[in-house]
Design an enzyme around this catalytic site. Structure first.
Site, PDB file in Angstrom:
ATOM      1  N   ASP A 246      -5.087   1.530   6.120  1.00 42.22           N
ATOM      2  CA  ASP A 246      -5.154   2.135   7.452  1.00 42.22           C
ATOM      3  C   ASP A 246      -6.384   3.020   7.646  1.00 42.22           C
ATOM      4  O   ASP A 246      -6.725   3.383   8.766  1.00 42.22           O
ATOM      5  CB  ASP A 246      -3.892   2.969   7.716  1.00 42.22           C
TER       6      ASP A 246
ATOM      7  N   ARG B  52      -4.073  -7.719   3.835  1.00 40.42           N
ATOM      8  CA  ARG B  52      -4.221  -6.615   2.887  1.00 40.42           C
ATOM      9  C   ARG B  52      -4.123  -7.070   1.429  1.00 40.42           C
ATOM     10  O   ARG B  52      -4.311  -6.257   0.516  1.00 40.42           O
ATOM     11  CB  ARG B  52      -3.224  -5.493   3.193  1.00 40.42           C
TER      12      ARG B  52
END
Lengths: 420, 420
Positions: free
Chosen positions: A144, A300
């Site tokens: 993030d 990810r």
């Protein structure tokens, strides 16, 4: 004097390079075997400490540990588990101390994002509050990219690279098909509160007409009419339109686009997917044929296309964490300090856990272009270095050779823990 | 005598390596400039011929053409457009002949899947049926891997590799998270009628417990209870469950799983996404937390992780198409002939377009494991060679350097075409 042992754990959502940080921690501990005893890894993060499930990393070969540097996911298991405050759940802290004492643990390395640095901060106070002094160092990690102090977060650069490349590739595809078929492509990316990942797609936009033609950020209130007019114009001018949307994109009143009120045949509320909502909106209002993709975990975990800079930084923060501990620091986290944009240079600095815990760094407003659907040159200057370089894993028979650890637990010395 | 010019077009859904075939065609034409004149590429496939939008490939540098070998998408534009029969729409064929005559085109290379080989087959009959002899050679391409005669289809090996690697990477991620968070991961892959792409994910399943734990093929009728029991068992035995589902997965009565009857807030039928349907079903019935991804165009455009074998075969069929034409063949398509499984060897053979057009090759039943949710050793023997080797594109500033052609059109000589 017996050397103090160390505990390392992975926390929160894993990344393509969190194991590179683990590798940095473990290899640096091994190099300092005259100062640190065994390194235990928590099985499933902090839960491993609570349940006394301590993976004995000394039983893994140097080769296996080195292979962690190119292996995605969390090799020891991660967890979503936040310690409560001392006041709320003292028993948990007592248990941690019990386990640490039983295994002679004097160092605690905690690899995670904002919530996890909060946990690390609490553990760093065990000496002061509960009389069990422990050296606690945070190791930053989060796709993030929302931790303060550090210039960027290990894990982010690789997702940024994956999303930029995937957007570029899919756009070449849709551009080929647009004359007679798909004219609009929507890619959903991670980012509930901050648009860092979506912004990375903007790196491929180098001249007029380049994709992505619209980026929807959580930081910018979604305006339907304005957005649709923009999509229509892109299709008319360039033949197609590529849209990258953050999962957390929302209307001015805070309603998520993904929360579109759909119900399935059984009357259940449909969970998920902002991409299909945006695609359907375009189909309904403009009539264009669409395709959409949701990258989800693929983004990810895509170690095969990791950013070399990201891998190096992930390793470096792991290494620095051990070095800080040995230098006598406590309650700190290695931070990445940018020393130059071009050529890109960086070094490791030091952040106080108290400054890092529970603070969320959003995309600065001057990173977002005037129309709210693109990124500025300033954003590109920041983002571009983070995706530099490739660090392909070794391949065998066409597949990456990812590490498989044996993950053997140390013998338990205590009774089973019953969480409250 | 003036040399005859050639026409090349890309057709149907594009792939990560269709431009490698274009590269094979163009470079081989250039090497034979004493036998073939100019090579024109159709702008947006066969439409380029109908609308007289002929890209003059001679205006592109050798370097740009060489770069096509590592560039995904269709560099000249593709189309979804099927010629009708001679009887139904003779005007279209007359127009093709008009354009071919005006630009002295004697060779026609058509790069596509089953529908496109049907078009190529019709064009090959222009001499016999309409008195305009043209040498017509098909060039195979389809991620669906469903063409007959050829052992595999260029484009498939790279999707197969991407899906196998993505499944492996995302599974490492979910395995790390499973103790306290996501336990089920669902990846939706392409394949409306045939499960070849889904099957490729099975390559990473090498020992008991390895993902994917379930693959849902279009060829196997979906049985909800059996599937849910299997998912539940996987979570209980291995801690998590990875599911790969073909977009065309369906119930015994032919209803697609994706067609779940959902309606959005406006009363529109929700289009799309079998992954969220499967995930929601698991949540509702078993209660497990899930994540899902839809790879969509990302999978077929992922040139960054293309299979080296696939790139080589894509180039080879382009090259062979020109060589066949020069050798006097007509109405044929280069086919890939496997000569050995281990070590994998292959050569180029020849298929008649009449045998290839409109035939769909499904996954053989002995490629599907007994429980209907995995693949057999036989399938692995077939699939494994196709993902061998990496062929990374060159990178600059962290991004692949994909070709950008100038795509300049040859001067028009005819009136505008008005399609019926």
């Amino acid at each position: 004097m017996t050397l103090k042992n160390a505990f390392y754990a992975q926390s929160g959502g894993v990344t393509a390079v969190i194991n590179a940080s683990a590798c940095g921690v473990i290899e640096t501990c091994r190099k300092n075997s005259d100062k640190i005893g065994k390194l235990y890894a928590g099985r499933n993060g902090i839960l491993g400490a609570l349940y006394e499930e301590l993976i004995d990393t000394s039983l893994e070969s140097d080769e296996s540990i080195a292979a962690l540097k190119h292996t995605p996911g969390g090799a020891f298991g991660s967890c979503r588990y936040k310690l409560k405050s001392f006041e709320e759940n003292q028993a948990e802290y007592e248990r941690l101390i019990e386990v640490f004492k039983a295994h002679n643990i004097g160092y605690f390395f905690y690899n995670g994002g904002g919530d996890s640095q909060d946990t690390a901060h609490k553990v760093s106070q065990l000496g002061e509050k509960m009389g069990y002094p422990i050296t606690c160092i945070g190791v930053p990690k989060t796709v993030d990219n929302d931790l303060p102090v550090t210039d960027c977060c290990p894990g982010f650069g690789s997702v940024a690279k994956y999303i930029a490349i995937s957007t570029q590739e899919a756009s070449l595809d849709v551009a080929s098909m647009a004359e007679t078929s798909t004219k609009v492509f929507v890619l959903e990316v991670m980012g509930r509160h901050a648009g860092w990942i979506a912004a990375a797609a903007g790196l491929i936009n180098q001249e007029a007409g380049d994709p992505p033609h619209a980026i929807l950020f959580p930081e910018v209130a979604f305006e339907k009419e304005k957005f649709l007019a923009h999509v229509d114009l892109s299709v008319k001018e360039y033949g197609y339109c590529t849209i990258v949307v953050s999962e957390g994109a929302k209307y001015a009143d805070g309603t998520f686009l993904a929360d579109c009120g759909s119900i399935d045949a059984f009357g259940h509320k449909q969970l998920g997917g902002v991409a299909p909502v945006v695609a359907q909106m375009i189909k309904n209002e403009l009539g264009y044929k669409y395709h959409w993709a949701v990258a989800d975990y693929l983004q990810r975990s895509a170690r095969h296309i990791a950013s070399k800079v990201d891998v190096e930084q992930a390793y470096a923060v792991g290494q620095a964490a051990v070095e800080f501990a040995l230098a006598g620091d406590n309650a700190v986290m290695p931070a990445i300090i940018r020393t130059s944009d071009a050529p890109y240079t960086w070094k490791i600095g030091k952040a106080q856990l108290s400054e890092v815990a529970n603070v969320e760094q959003k995309l600065p407003s001057d990173f977002i272009s005037e129309n709210g659907m693109g990124i500025t040159e300033k954003a590109k200057t920041y983002l571009a270095p983070l995706i530099q370089g490739e660090d392909f894993p070794p391949f065998k028979n066409g597949l990456p050779m990812y590490a498989k650890l044996s993950n053997q637990l140390a013998s338990k010395k205590l009774d089973t823990f019953e969480p409250k």
